[in-house]
Design a protein around this motif. Structure first.
Motif, PDB file in Angstrom:
ATOM      1  N   ARG A  87       0.807  -0.999   0.082  1.00 47.85           N
ATOM      2  CA  ARG A  87       0.104  -0.208   0.065  1.00 47.85           C
ATOM      3  C   ARG A  87       0.799   1.302  -0.003  1.00 47.85           C
ATOM      4  O   ARG A  87       0.570   2.250  -0.666  1.00 47.85           O
ATOM      5  N   LYS A  88       1.752   1.178   0.659  1.00 49.97           N
ATOM      6  CA  LYS A  88       2.928   2.307   0.693  1.00 49.97           C
ATOM      7  C   LYS A  88       3.639   2.552  -0.574  1.00 49.97           C
ATOM      8  O   LYS A  88       3.611   3.596  -1.159  1.00 49.97           O
ATOM      9  N   ALA A  89       3.893   1.538  -1.258  1.00 52.65           N
ATOM     10  CA  ALA A  89       4.499   1.441  -2.456  1.00 52.65           C
ATOM     11  C   ALA A  89       3.646   1.935  -3.408  1.00 52.65           C
ATOM     12  O   ALA A  89       3.999   2.706  -4.537  1.00 52.65           O
ATOM     13  N   ASP A  90       2.276   1.437  -3.311  1.00 45.65           N
ATOM     14  CA  ASP A  90       0.894   1.817  -4.584  1.00 45.65           C
ATOM     15  C   ASP A  90       1.086   3.525  -4.295  1.00 45.65           C
ATOM     16  O   ASP A  90       0.761   4.157  -5.377  1.00 45.65           O
ATOM     17  N   ALA A  91       0.995   4.230  -3.058  1.00 47.40           N
ATOM     18  CA  ALA A  91       0.932   5.453  -2.827  1.00 47.40           C
ATOM     19  C   ALA A  91       2.019   6.285  -3.573  1.00 47.40           C
ATOM     20  O   ALA A  91       1.887   7.069  -4.393  1.00 47.40           O
ATOM     21  N   GLN A  92       3.378   5.561  -3.424  1.00 53.07           N
ATOM     22  CA  GLN A  92       4.396   6.494  -4.227  1.00 53.07           C
ATOM     23  C   GLN A  92       4.261   6.113  -5.733  1.00 53.07           C
ATOM     24  O   GLN A  92       4.452   7.120  -6.373  1.00 53.07           O
TER      25      GLN A  92
END
Length: 173
Positions: free
Chosen positions: A83-88
């Motif tokens: 989810r964090k990488a998706d936000a990036q």
């Protein structure tokens, strides 16, 4: 990613995917170790013989609990990292990132919603998190063989444990 997929993505989509992947490189080393350990969870089987020698058949339980729980715990941690990488990945162009995710799932024939999503959140939820509303209704979760695979693994593991126990009883020849 396959070369075909790389050729299919336009530059904005490729940039979004690369931002996502670069974010994974910023993850703590412990998460990388956890990925390797959880992916190769069969390593806990090394402890079967010592556990059964020390505790008899009761030594099998903790080993199989670890075998099942370690990957599940990792999957939760991994989904948070995704989810964090998706936000990036969606930070520059949510639409480009969402389109890239759709192409990746279409190429891999991965359903938009899985009953047990594993290490990545469901595509449908990832698109919504990017701020992109999919042009399709949320589908019913695709049934996975996770339970069947787990039961098969446990049955195989019990057979293996019984075999090791019998082998240990026989002693060296």
């Amino acid at each position: 990613m396959s070369w075909e997929l790389v050729r299919d993505l336009d530059p904005a989509e490729m940039d979004a995917v690369l931002l996502h992947e670069l974010d994974h490189l910023r993850e703590p080393a412990l998460l990388t170790v956890a990925r390797v350990v959880a992916t190769n969870a069969t390593w806990v089987l090394v402890f079967l013989k010592p556990a059964t020698s020390a505790f008899g058949p009761f030594g099998i339980g903790p080993i199989f609990l670890a075998w099942i729980l370690i990957p599940q715990g990792f999957a939760r941690w991994s989904r948070r990292a995704e989810r964090k990488a998706d936000a990036q990945g969606s930070s520059v162009s949510p639409t480009a990132y969402a389109t890239a995710l759709l192409r990746i799932h279409q190429r891999g024939l991965i359903p938009a919603v899985l009953e047990h999503p594993g290490t990545h959140p469901n595509l449908y939820d990832r698109l919504l998190a990017c701020g992109v509303t999919p042009d399709f209704e949320r589908p019913k979760p695709a049934i996975t063989l996770t339970l069947l695979a787990t039961l098969t693994s446990v049955a195989f593991g019990l057979l293996l444990a019984w075999s090791l126990r019998e082998w240990a009883k026989a002693g060296p020849e």
